[in-house]
Motif scaffolding. Structure first.
Motif, PDB file in Angstrom:
ATOM      1  N   UNK A 384       0.809  -1.229   0.000  1.00  0.00           N
ATOM      2  CA  UNK A 384       0.000   0.000   0.000  1.00  0.00           C
ATOM      3  C   UNK A 384       0.835   1.269   0.000  1.00  0.00           C
ATOM      4  N   UNK A 385       2.161   1.147   0.255  1.00  0.00           N
ATOM      5  CA  UNK A 385       3.021   2.330   0.290  1.00  0.00           C
ATOM      6  C   UNK A 385       3.679   2.620  -1.056  1.00  0.00           C
ATOM      7  N   UNK A 386       3.616   1.670  -1.995  1.00  0.00           N
ATOM      8  CA  UNK A 386       4.368   1.812  -3.242  1.00  0.00           C
ATOM      9  C   UNK A 386       3.957   3.064  -4.019  1.00  0.00           C
ATOM     10  N   UNK A 387       2.670   3.253  -4.197  1.00  0.00           N
ATOM     11  CA  UNK A 387       2.196   4.372  -5.021  1.00  0.00           C
ATOM     12  C   UNK A 387       2.635   5.717  -4.435  1.00  0.00           C
ATOM     13  N   UNK A 388       2.423   5.893  -3.136  1.00  0.00           N
ATOM     14  CA  UNK A 388       2.797   7.162  -2.507  1.00  0.00           C
ATOM     15  C   UNK A 388       4.304   7.392  -2.549  1.00  0.00           C
ATOM     16  N   UNK A 389       5.086   6.322  -2.341  1.00  0.00           N
ATOM     17  CA  UNK A 389       6.545   6.465  -2.353  1.00  0.00           C
ATOM     18  C   UNK A 389       7.038   6.873  -3.734  1.00  0.00           C
ATOM     19  N   UNK A 390       6.509   6.252  -4.771  1.00  0.00           N
ATOM     20  CA  UNK A 390       6.932   6.583  -6.135  1.00  0.00           C
ATOM     21  C   UNK A 390       6.549   8.018  -6.487  1.00  0.00           C
ATOM     22  N   UNK A 391       5.316   8.426  -6.142  1.00  0.00           N
ATOM     23  CA  UNK A 391       4.882   9.792  -6.434  1.00  0.00           C
ATOM     24  C   UNK A 391       5.735  10.809  -5.679  1.00  0.00           C
ATOM     25  N   UNK A 392       5.992  10.541  -4.398  1.00  0.00           N
ATOM     26  CA  UNK A 392       6.813  11.452  -3.608  1.00  0.00           C
ATOM     27  C   UNK A 392       8.246  11.509  -4.126  1.00  0.00           C
ATOM     28  N   UNK A 393       8.765  10.360  -4.571  1.00  0.00           N
ATOM     29  CA  UNK A 393      10.125  10.341  -5.116  1.00  0.00           C
ATOM     30  C   UNK A 393      10.230  11.232  -6.349  1.00  0.00           C
ATOM     31  N   UNK A 394       9.213  11.199  -7.203  1.00  0.00           N
ATOM     32  CA  UNK A 394       9.209  12.043  -8.402  1.00  0.00           C
ATOM     33  C   UNK A 394       9.166  13.523  -8.002  1.00  0.00           C
ATOM     34  N   UNK A 395       8.324  13.845  -7.017  1.00  0.00           N
ATOM     35  CA  UNK A 395       8.191  15.250  -6.596  1.00  0.00           C
ATOM     36  C   UNK A 395       9.478  15.743  -5.950  1.00  0.00           C
ATOM     37  N   UNK A 396      10.043  14.943  -5.036  1.00  0.00           N
ATOM     38  CA  UNK A 396      11.303  15.329  -4.388  1.00  0.00           C
ATOM     39  C   UNK A 396      12.403  15.531  -5.430  1.00  0.00           C
ATOM     40  N   UNK A 397      12.478  14.629  -6.405  1.00  0.00           N
ATOM     41  CA  UNK A 397      13.551  14.710  -7.412  1.00  0.00           C
ATOM     42  C   UNK A 397      13.391  15.957  -8.281  1.00  0.00           C
ATOM     43  N   UNK A 398      12.186  16.174  -8.809  1.00  0.00           N
ATOM     44  CA  UNK A 398      11.974  17.321  -9.702  1.00  0.00           C
ATOM     45  C   UNK A 398      12.148  18.639  -8.954  1.00  0.00           C
ATOM     46  N   UNK A 399      11.682  18.669  -7.711  1.00  0.00           N
ATOM     47  CA  UNK A 399      11.836  19.888  -6.916  1.00  0.00           C
ATOM     48  C   UNK A 399      13.308  20.166  -6.634  1.00  0.00           C
ATOM     49  N   UNK A 400      14.054  19.137  -6.310  1.00  0.00           N
ATOM     50  CA  UNK A 400      15.458  19.306  -5.924  1.00  0.00           C
ATOM     51  C   UNK A 400      16.343  19.659  -7.107  1.00  0.00           C
ATOM     52  N   UNK A 401      16.149  18.980  -8.236  1.00  0.00           N
ATOM     53  CA  UNK A 401      17.021  19.251  -9.377  1.00  0.00           C
ATOM     54  C   UNK A 401      16.826  20.692  -9.859  1.00  0.00           C
ATOM     55  N   UNK A 402      15.618  21.223  -9.710  1.00  0.00           N
ATOM     56  CA  UNK A 402      15.362  22.610 -10.100  1.00  0.00           C
ATOM     57  C   UNK A 402      15.914  23.579  -9.067  1.00  0.00           C
ATOM     58  N   UNK A 403      15.594  23.337  -7.798  1.00  0.00           N
ATOM     59  CA  UNK A 403      15.968  24.280  -6.746  1.00  0.00           C
ATOM     60  C   UNK A 403      17.485  24.344  -6.569  1.00  0.00           C
ATOM     61  N   UNK A 404      18.120  23.184  -6.363  1.00  0.00           N
ATOM     62  CA  UNK A 404      19.564  23.192  -6.123  1.00  0.00           C
ATOM     63  C   UNK A 404      20.333  23.565  -7.393  1.00  0.00           C
ATOM     64  N   UNK A 405      19.821  23.143  -8.549  1.00  0.00           N
ATOM     65  CA  UNK A 405      20.481  23.526  -9.788  1.00  0.00           C
ATOM     66  C   UNK A 405      20.473  25.022  -9.989  1.00  0.00           C
ATOM     67  N   UNK A 406      19.307  25.653  -9.774  1.00  0.00           N
ATOM     68  CA  UNK A 406      19.217  27.103  -9.935  1.00  0.00           C
ATOM     69  C   UNK A 406      19.958  27.841  -8.826  1.00  0.00           C
ATOM     70  N   UNK A 407      20.002  27.256  -7.626  1.00  0.00           N
ATOM     71  CA  UNK A 407      20.731  27.896  -6.525  1.00  0.00           C
ATOM     72  C   UNK A 407      22.207  28.041  -6.862  1.00  0.00           C
ATOM     73  N   UNK A 408      22.765  27.067  -7.562  1.00  0.00           N
ATOM     74  CA  UNK A 408      24.157  27.162  -8.010  1.00  0.00           C
ATOM     75  C   UNK A 408      24.262  28.023  -9.261  1.00  0.00           C
ATOM     76  N   UNK A 409      23.278  27.913 -10.140  1.00  0.00           N
ATOM     77  CA  UNK A 409      23.314  28.609 -11.431  1.00  0.00           C
ATOM     78  C   UNK A 409      23.246  30.126 -11.265  1.00  0.00           C
ATOM     79  N   UNK A 410      22.433  30.603 -10.319  1.00  0.00           N
ATOM     80  CA  UNK A 410      22.303  32.052 -10.116  1.00  0.00           C
ATOM     81  C   UNK A 410      23.643  32.715  -9.788  1.00  0.00           C
ATOM     82  N   UNK A 411      24.377  32.268  -8.757  1.00  0.00           N
ATOM     83  CA  UNK A 411      25.676  32.909  -8.483  1.00  0.00           C
ATOM     84  C   UNK A 411      26.669  32.757  -9.629  1.00  0.00           C
TER      85      UNK A 411
END
Length: 682
Positions: A384-411
């Motif tokens: 019962x945890x598989x669906x939520x874990x996969x969805x959360x993994x996608x959200x965490x990944x997309x959020x992080x690659x954008x946020x941390x990537x831009x945090x380095x890119x701006x300076x």
């Protein structure tokens, strides 16, 4: 005995074994209440627990032993089903208990204790970026060395999040958090003293491994002391400490690193410059959190999962009494006498206590815990945890690659804009002839072509971004010269002496030497131009962290009203829109403005993501799942830093489109998650 019977009967006449509550008589006379609460101190805690109906520990052991014998003949599936039923009952009962304990002084004290741990995580992200301009001179770092140093912290945090998150579900939130913070503090301080690049890299790796346990433990730990109606808001307030960590690191870097006198040296081989002082100062939030957590208890929800009823009851009573005393109601009695504990399904483990050596026993224990952690990880991706874990993994990944990537890119983009402007002001000299002149001043951003230098002396001077092309140096003398980005290309150097300079072989490109002497070359790298520590970079990070404040306040106030799902999806979609407008930013001020807007818009998604991750998993898997998802977050940060940095100075189309599309995809996926603001912690 008669007085005890009257009190017990009067207060717990309506007690039901299902919920563990008694019916408290409001008409009870003041003398009885005074008798019940008089002498209420910590030395009488055990007696008071028995007084309110807590079974004696010996009775519990006898009962558990009898139940264990009976459980041997039951099917494992029946035991699991019974445990799940017990956990559901415990979840609702625990919510009622936390509401009775109220929200007050205890939660606010814990708030600051764990907040300092979260602040230490925010500091760790910024430390390496701030010290690199200075550390590269002390350690002679190449571009690849600097890139590795920037990524090694995220690698350590990724592994640390996975390991500490899993351990926290097995040996305790508070214990794991203290150990992980001790690892971070020890190796962070040690890294400030080491001189070699390899050892410094190792220290920062282990330091990152330690602080990697902060986020996966802090949120589950604090949430287990919060009632349902307070959880979303106060977990969002807690996220502010990450912002405070960024502000603290930026302010300390701004105030300490440029002060080169804040250090000492021991000969020529050991240099302790101001950036090393900054590294030590950045360890203070971590050390403060360790001290504060020493006075905090373990999570009672975690203890109840392990069947440690008495310990959990004592902690909950402490929470209740602390809050009631702070509210001016010390006479109010904690009415809980018994709490539901889930069925304990233990595995038989042979530790060889009589025949095995100490390391064999420890090996068995370690392997057993590792096996349990791995089983927890697999459960998070199954059933019962598989669906939520996969969805959360996608959200965490997309959020992080954008946020941390831009945090380095701006300076980096701001540096690129500065460099472009700097190079546009280069001074070019053609065919100059200089005779019998002494240069004892700095040369900056110049190109000298077809020049001729006869009997000239270059003494105690600095070259920065200076290029000599097709030039002749004859009977010249260079002494105590330092240089940055300085090269001699296709030059002829005749009867010239280089004494105590850092003009090494690689700075002479296709040059011809005739009777030229190099004496006592400078070893290592040296701090030279103060302008290299650009105040604007500290200011950019400071403003980026400060811009999170409005978004934090708004998300905290609206988290329980709007809901976690709408907050996550809406914030990510607004952030993607901010990314799109980066196409129109081509100046330093525009880049700083869009960075602040992006950070302010995205923080609501981070806050909601932390809250929903806590609420979607049961207690025995909460930190493990958080650790997995935070490890995915740090992996995305590594990818984001590497990908976005490679396009600086090439094109800004790809980074902007990548960040925008990732945020849109993550925001749409977030809308498919279940809303959790009305559910109790399982």
């Amino acid at each position: 005995m008669d007085e005890y019977s009257r009190f017990h009967k009067g207060n717990y006449e309506g007690y039901s074994s299902h919920d563990g509550y008694g019916s408290y008589d409001p008409n009870q006379d003041e003398d009885a209440q005074s008798d019940a609460t008089e002498g209420h101190d910590e030395e009488d805690e055990i007696y008071e627990g028995e007084y309110q109906g807590i079974p004696h520990p010996d009775d519990i052991r006898v009962k558990n032993k009898a139940l264990a014998v009976a459980d041997e003949y039951r099917d494992h599936a029946d035991l699991v089903a019974e445990r799940m039923e017990d956990e559901e009952q415990l979840a609702h009962q625990y919510e009622n208990i936390i509401q009775e304990c109220s929200h007050g002084r205890f939660q606010w004290t814990l708030f600051f204790a764990v907040g300092l741990a979260l602040m230490a995580d925010g500091v760790e992200v910024f430390v390496v970026g701030f010290v690199l301009p200075s550390a590269e001179k002390d350690m002679c770092l190449t571009s690849s060395n600097k890139g590795m140093l920037g990524l090694i912290v995220y690698l350590g945090m990724m592994v640390g999040a996975f390991v500490w998150g899993g351990l926290a579900d097995k040996i305790g939130r508070r214990k794991c958090l203290i150990i992980s913070l001790c690892v971070n503090a020890a190796f962070a301080v040690l890294s400030s003293f080491v001189q070699e690049y390899g050892f410094f890299l190792f220290c920062r790796l282990i330091s990152g491994f330690g602080i990697g346990g902060s986020i996966p433990i802090v949120f589950p730990y604090f949430s287990e002391f919060l009632a349902r109606e307070k959880r979303g808001e106060h977990l969002s307030w807690l996220c502010m400490f990450w912002m405070i960590g960024g502000i603290y690191a930026s302010a300390m870097a701004w105030g300490i690193i440029p002060n080169y006198g804040w250090g000492f040296s021991m000969g020529t081989n050991y240099q302790f410059h101001s950036w090393r002082v900054f590294v030590i100062i950045c360890a203070l939030p971590c050390l403060s959190s360790i001290i504060a957590l020493k006075f905090m208890p373990e999570s009672p929800r975690f203890l109840l999962e392990l069947g440690k009823h008495d310990e959990a009851w004592m902690i909950l009573k402490r929470v209740h009494d602390t809050n009631m005393r702070a509210k001016g109601q010390p006479e109010k009695v904690f009415t809980v006498c018994q709490i539901k504990t889930p069925k304990q399904i233990d595995e038989f483990i042979e530790i060889q206590s009589s025949t095995g050596s100490w390391y064999q026993r420890w090996l068995v224990r370690i392997m057993t815990v590792a096996k349990q952690i791995w089983e927890n990880v697999l459960i998070c991706f199954s059933g019962k945890y598989r669906r939520n874990t996969v969805l959360l993994a996608i959200i965490w990944f997309t959020m992080s690659i954008s946020f941390y990537g831009l945090t380095v890119w701006f300076p980096d983009m701001i540096r690129h804009i500065q460099n472009e402007e700097y190079k546009s002001k280069v001074k070019i000299f053609h065919g100059e002839q200089v005779l019998h002149m002494t240069f004892n001043f700095s040369l900056d951003n110049q190109i000298h072509k077809d020049g001729k230098y006869f009997n000239d002396k270059f003494y105690k001077m600095k070259f920065k971004d200076v290029i000599f092309e097709d030039s002749l140096f004859e009977d010249c003398y260079f002494e105590d010269v330092t240089s940055t980005e300085t090269y001699f290309e296709n030059c002829t150097i005749v009867s010239t002496v280089f004494y105590n300079t850092d003009l090494h072989d690689h700075k002479f490109v296709d040059c011809k030497f005739i009777n030229t002497t190099f004496l006592l070359e400078k070893e290592g790298c040296h701090l030279d131009f103060e302008e290299e520590n650009d105040f604007l970079i500290y200011l950019v990070s400071f403003l980026g962290s400060l811009s999170v404040l409005p978004g934090n306040i708004i998300s905290a106030l609206l988290m329980d009203k709007v809901g976690r799902i709408k907050m996550t999806g809406g914030s990510m979609l607004i952030s993607s829109l901010c990314c799109f407008f980066l196409f129109f930013g081509s100046s330093e001020s525009a880049m700083i403005g869009w960075q602040c807007l992006f950070c302010g818009a995205s923080i609501a998604a981070w806050n909601a993501l932390d809250v929903i991750t806590v609420e979607l998993y049961p207690t025995d898997k909460r930190s493990t799942a958080f650790g997995i998802l935070n490890a995915i977050c740090k992996l995305a940060a590594i990818f984001g830093n590497s990908i976005f940095a490679s396009f600086v100075g090439v094109t800004k189309v790809i980074p902007i489109l990548l960040a925008s599309s990732a945020l849109v995809a993550g925001g749409l996926v977030a809308l498919r998650l279940p809303e959790t603001r009305q559910q109790v912690l399982m």
